[in-house]
Design a protein around this motif. Structure first.
Motif, mmCIF file in Angstrom:
data_model
loop_
_atom_site.group_PDB
_atom_site.id
_atom_site.type_symbol
_atom_site.label_atom_id
_atom_site.label_comp_id
_atom_site.label_asym_id
_atom_site.label_seq_id
_atom_site.Cartn_x
_atom_site.Cartn_y
_atom_site.Cartn_z
ATOM 1 N N GLY A 168 34.800 -14.086 -22.195
ATOM 2 C CA GLY A 168 34.737 -13.074 -22.940
ATOM 3 C C GLY A 168 34.605 -11.984 -22.107
ATOM 4 N N ILE A 169 33.569 -11.426 -21.131
ATOM 5 C CA ILE A 169 33.291 -10.498 -21.070
ATOM 6 C C ILE A 169 34.524 -9.867 -20.197
ATOM 7 C CG2 ILE A 169 31.890 -9.769 -19.547
ATOM 8 C CD1 ILE A 169 29.312 -12.081 -19.894
ATOM 9 N N ALA A 197 27.265 -5.385 -22.160
ATOM 10 C CA ALA A 197 28.401 -5.986 -21.116
ATOM 11 C C ALA A 197 29.123 -6.215 -22.837
ATOM 12 C CB ALA A 197 28.311 -7.335 -21.164
ATOM 13 N N HIS A 198 30.975 -5.471 -22.880
ATOM 14 C CA HIS A 198 31.708 -5.605 -23.706
ATOM 15 C C HIS A 198 32.457 -6.607 -23.839
ATOM 16 C CE1 HIS A 198 31.015 -1.275 -23.831
ATOM 17 N NE2 HIS A 198 32.020 -1.101 -23.136
ATOM 18 N N VAL A 199 32.447 -7.422 -25.214
ATOM 19 C CA VAL A 199 32.701 -9.118 -24.970
ATOM 20 C C VAL A 199 33.721 -9.344 -25.895
ATOM 21 C CG1 VAL A 199 32.437 -11.096 -25.401
ATOM 22 C CG2 VAL A 199 30.102 -9.280 -24.688
ATOM 23 N N SER A 200 34.865 -9.634 -25.499
ATOM 24 C CA SER A 200 36.112 -9.759 -25.783
ATOM 25 C C SER A 200 36.396 -11.069 -26.991
ATOM 26 C CB SER A 200 37.390 -10.091 -25.097
ATOM 27 O OG SER A 200 38.700 -10.628 -26.227
ATOM 28 N N GLU A 220 27.643 -6.181 -26.174
ATOM 29 C CA GLU A 220 25.964 -6.763 -26.106
ATOM 30 C C GLU A 220 24.493 -6.336 -25.185
ATOM 31 O OE1 GLU A 220 27.101 -9.962 -29.146
ATOM 32 O OE2 GLU A 220 25.285 -8.761 -27.955
ATOM 33 N N TRP A 221 24.042 -5.924 -25.463
ATOM 34 C CA TRP A 221 22.849 -5.153 -24.490
ATOM 35 C C TRP A 221 21.503 -6.590 -24.402
ATOM 36 C CZ3 TRP A 221 23.463 -0.419 -23.249
ATOM 37 C CH2 TRP A 221 24.244 0.801 -23.843
ATOM 38 N N GLY A 222 21.241 -5.794 -22.851
ATOM 39 C CA GLY A 222 19.526 -7.052 -22.729
ATOM 40 C C GLY A 222 18.596 -6.276 -23.280
ATOM 41 N N GLN A 223 17.435 -6.627 -22.644
ATOM 42 C CA GLN A 223 16.357 -5.976 -23.181
ATOM 43 C C GLN A 223 15.865 -4.630 -22.366
ATOM 44 O OE1 GLN A 223 16.122 -8.363 -21.310
ATOM 45 N NE2 GLN A 223 14.539 -8.127 -19.745
#
Length: 123
Positions: A29-30, A96-99, A112-115
């Motif tokens: 979904g990304i 990332a924008h995830v559908s 979503e975000w990474g660290q």
């Protein structure tokens, strides 16, 4: 979706670094992906973005020096940073924008975000 960045470090002004961000989990979904950065005492700002089809955009301060790319088969987005300057020092975050469609909300999406990975450029 889980995002893990790597490639940060300490470099001198004028040198280069390549950041990587690997996505895992339910990755189909990304959609758009991007890199942001946050320097101490400053707000998080967009560095570069890339669509699922490869269209790119850049923040004004990095145009001509940074290049974003992605490998959809590897679920990875890269940020090639050339001619680094001390003002590029920051924690760099991948997003990332995830559908995630639902019956009630077919266009639903989450970010979503990474660290983050620290980039330090010395003068």
């Amino acid at each position: 979706v889980r995002l893990v960045e790597s490639g940060g470090g300490l470099v001198q002004a004028g040198e280069s670094l390549r950041l990587s961000c690997v996505a895992s989990g339910t990755t189909f979904g990304i959609r758009d992906m991007g890199w942001y950065r946050q320097a101490p005492g400053k707000q998080r700002e967009l560095v570069a973005g890339i669509s699922v089809t490869g269209s790119t955009s850049y923040g004004d301060s990095v145009k001509g020096r940074f290049t974003i790319s992605r490998d959809n088969a590897k679920n990875t987005v890269y940020l090639q940073m050339n001619s680094l300057k001390p003002e590029d020092t920051a924690v760099y975050f991948c997003n990332a924008h995830v559908s995630v469609p639902t019956i009630e909300r077919p266009n639903n999406a989450v970010t979503e975000w990474g660290q983050g990975t620290l980039v330090t450029v010395s003068s």
